[in-house]
Design a protein around this motif. Structure first.
Motif, PDB file in Angstrom:
ATOM      1  N   ARG A   1     -31.163  51.467  43.077  1.00  0.00           N
ATOM      2  CA  ARG A   1     -30.359  52.447  42.349  1.00  0.00           C
ATOM      3  C   ARG A   1     -31.216  53.216  41.342  1.00  0.00           C
ATOM      4  O   ARG A   1     -31.022  54.409  41.118  1.00  0.00           O
ATOM      5  CB  ARG A   1     -29.220  51.752  41.581  1.00  0.00           C
ATOM      6  N   ASN A   2     -32.180  52.538  40.706  1.00  0.00           N
ATOM      7  CA  ASN A   2     -32.995  53.184  39.667  1.00  0.00           C
ATOM      8  C   ASN A   2     -34.090  54.068  40.246  1.00  0.00           C
ATOM      9  O   ASN A   2     -34.640  54.910  39.534  1.00  0.00           O
ATOM     10  CB  ASN A   2     -33.640  52.126  38.766  1.00  0.00           C
TER      11      ASN A   2
ATOM     12  N   LEU B   1     -34.003  57.844  39.802  1.00  0.00           N
ATOM     13  CA  LEU B   1     -33.913  58.287  38.420  1.00  0.00           C
ATOM     14  C   LEU B   1     -35.291  58.412  37.804  1.00  0.00           C
ATOM     15  O   LEU B   1     -36.241  57.734  38.198  1.00  0.00           O
ATOM     16  CB  LEU B   1     -33.079  57.292  37.595  1.00  0.00           C
TER      17      LEU B   1
ATOM     18  N   ALA C   1     -33.865  55.744  33.569  1.00  0.00           N
ATOM     19  CA  ALA C   1     -33.515  54.422  34.088  1.00  0.00           C
ATOM     20  C   ALA C   1     -33.346  53.405  32.972  1.00  0.00           C
ATOM     21  O   ALA C   1     -32.587  52.454  33.109  1.00  0.00           O
ATOM     22  CB  ALA C   1     -34.588  53.949  35.075  1.00  0.00           C
TER      23      ALA C   1
ATOM     24  N   LEU D   1     -27.415  60.233  35.701  1.00  0.00           N
ATOM     25  CA  LEU D   1     -26.421  60.189  36.769  1.00  0.00           C
ATOM     26  C   LEU D   1     -25.711  61.524  36.990  1.00  0.00           C
ATOM     27  O   LEU D   1     -25.238  61.795  38.094  1.00  0.00           O
ATOM     28  CB  LEU D   1     -25.364  59.116  36.468  1.00  0.00           C
TER      29      LEU D   1
ATOM     30  N   ARG E   1     -23.999  50.874  31.629  1.00  0.00           N
ATOM     31  CA  ARG E   1     -25.062  51.422  32.476  1.00  0.00           C
ATOM     32  C   ARG E   1     -25.290  50.537  33.693  1.00  0.00           C
ATOM     33  O   ARG E   1     -25.452  51.028  34.812  1.00  0.00           O
ATOM     34  CB  ARG E   1     -26.356  51.534  31.657  1.00  0.00           C
TER      35      ARG E   1
ATOM     36  N   ARG F   1     -24.406  52.014  37.583  1.00  0.00           N
ATOM     37  CA  ARG F   1     -25.479  52.187  38.564  1.00  0.00           C
ATOM     38  C   ARG F   1     -25.361  51.210  39.724  1.00  0.00           C
ATOM     39  O   ARG F   1     -25.984  51.395  40.756  1.00  0.00           O
ATOM     40  CB  ARG F   1     -26.837  52.038  37.874  1.00  0.00           C
TER      41      ARG F   1
ATOM     42  N   GLU G   1     -23.773  56.441  42.761  1.00  0.00           N
ATOM     43  CA  GLU G   1     -25.071  57.066  43.048  1.00  0.00           C
ATOM     44  C   GLU G   1     -25.268  58.336  42.233  1.00  0.00           C
ATOM     45  O   GLU G   1     -26.360  58.604  41.737  1.00  0.00           O
ATOM     46  CB  GLU G   1     -25.166  57.400  44.536  1.00  0.00           C
TER      47      GLU G   1
END
Length: 441
Positions: free
Chosen positions: A233-234, A237, A242, A251, A404, A408, A412
């Motif tokens: 997920r990070n 970013l 992140a 996001l 957060r 996450r 997405e």
């Protein structure tokens, strides 16, 4: 013109060559796999008068295990008037090399034989699931045949991973490590710790193979799967987003101008209160897209999750997910049964010991791949999670770091659509589902 081919492949190091490798029509192929029985047959055929015009090899070192064997067999074949061509080396018997070039060629062959000997030793260790050469990773020490947990350093790795699981911030976990244990590590080192198979009880070798359950693990399978999801997920970013303290950082994206939205802090002179806004980072529009209050978008996001996520969880928690999980687990059990049967097959003479070791190595590697597929599926308790995160009070009781983490885990991207200069709507792109809309009224 008659052409024969000879090839030798070490089962520990090589794969058997494809017939199309030679690029020409050949009359006969002699191919050895671990033993040089076909080479003996080739020499026997030459002795009985069945001789080609040319013999194709990939490399001269396929003729023996040392320079003496290679030289004797090379001379033996050429004495019959057979031309030798090495396709991967600069050697053709009908184009003799000078003494210097020939010496360099045999020096290269000798170096390759020594390298293969070392590689063969490493490959044998891999078949026995022994740790690779070198220092043990931080948190472990080397035992006789496996890694052993170092009780003085393993708690540091465990605490680092738990902090990352709790807050989802790599840089935050690095800072936590320094504050609590005085252990300074680079962010790249922390990322390697999170993804290192060793901490999951696995060994990863240079040939790309991963073998599970080779030693005591610091992380459980569930923790490892959750870490993989967070890292995935990070990844899209920016590094600072992140680990940013605000849960919406990285996001939100404006669909009107295509710019990502950054968080701005505004305060009034002589006042302690601050205000947070989301504004486009690089808006090309004129006039530029207006900033929006951070709390408004956060509240809209929470309401969207509460309205739509139960349907998403129900969709993925149905028979389809159970069927996928059951199928993968069944395949794992079948391969484990095959591993358990290998000693009996060896005792019956169906497998020789070397083949059984190779087969066990391949099966363990396939089990690791299946386990990775299982870990990448949505969480098995997605329905129970949905009941929790669809309560508005749940979100407002969390800290920003906890928000957060959960956002996450399931979202997405938050896409911002502006219907006018002052009105807008958001579109949430979920990890497990297609998008849906929430309109600001």
């Amino acid at each position: 013109m008659t052409i024969f081919v000879y090839s030798y492949s070490d089962p520990l190091l090589d794969a058997a060559p494809e017939p199309e490798l030679w690029g020409v029509e050949v009359d006969r192929i002699y191919s050895d796999w671990g033993q040089r029985q076909q080479l003996i047959q080739l020499l026997t055929d030459l002795d009985t008068g069945d001789r080609p015009d040319y013999l194709l090899l990939r490399r001269l070192d396929e003729l023996g295990d040392n320079l003496s064997e290679i030289g004797d067999r090379l001379q033996h074949i050429e004495n019959y008037g057979v031309g030798i061509i090495a396709t991967e080396q600069n050697y053709q018997s009908d184009q003799p090399l000078d003494q210097k070039a020939l010496g360099q060629l045999f020096q290269t062959i000798g170096d390759r034989l020594r390298q293969q000997k070392i590689q063969r030793g490493h490959a044998k260790n891999r078949r026995q699931f022994l740790p690779p050469p070198g220092k043990a990773p931080y948190g472990y020490k080397r035992g006789q045949d496996r890694y052993l947990i170092d009780r003085s350093t393993a708690p540091v790795v465990k605490d680092f991973c738990e902090h990352f699981l709790l807050f989802g911030s790599l840089r935050g976990a690095v800072r936590h490590l320094e504050q609590r244990f005085g252990k300074k590590i680079a962010v790249s080192t922390g990322r390697n710790w999170l993804s290192n198979p060793v901490y999951r009880g696995q060994l990863h070798y240079c040939d790309g193979t991963t073998i599970p359950k080779t030693h005591a693990a610091i992380l459980t399978d569930n923790e490892a799967a959750q870490i993989d999801r967070l890292l995935r997920r990070n990844r899209p970013l920016a590094p600072r987003s992140a680990s940013a303290p605000r849960c919406l950082a990285g996001l939100v994206q404006c669909q009107t101008c295509g710019s990502a939205l950054t968080i701005s802090r505004v305060s009034r002179r002589n006042h302690s209160k601050t205000y947070l806004y989301l504004r486009p980072l690089a808006c090309p529009c004129k006039p530029k897209c207006r900033a929006i209050a951070y709390d408004k978008i956060f509240r809209a996001t929470v309401q969207s999750i509460c309205q739509e996520f139960p349907a998403i969880a129900q969709q993925y928690q149905g028979p389809s997910l159970d069927q996928q999980q059951g199928q993968i687990q069944q395949e794992i059990q079948q391969k484990e049964s095959l591993i358990a049967a290998l000693p009996d097959l060896t005792a019956q003479g169906i497998f020789d010991p070397e083949t059984a070791v190779q087969r066990r190595y391949v099966l363990r590697s396939e089990i690791s791949q299946l386990q990775t597929q299982l870990n990448q599926l949505p969480p098995a308790n997605l329905g129970a999670i949905a009941k929790t995160i669809t309560l508005e009070s749940f979100w407002y009781d969390l800290s920003e770091a906890e928000r957060r983490f959960y956002l996450r885990e399931f979202i997405e991207q938050i896409q911002l659509h502006r219907t006018s200069r002052d009105d807008w709507q958001i579109q949430l792109k979920f990890i497990f589902s297609t998008s849906f809309r929430y309109t600001d009224e």
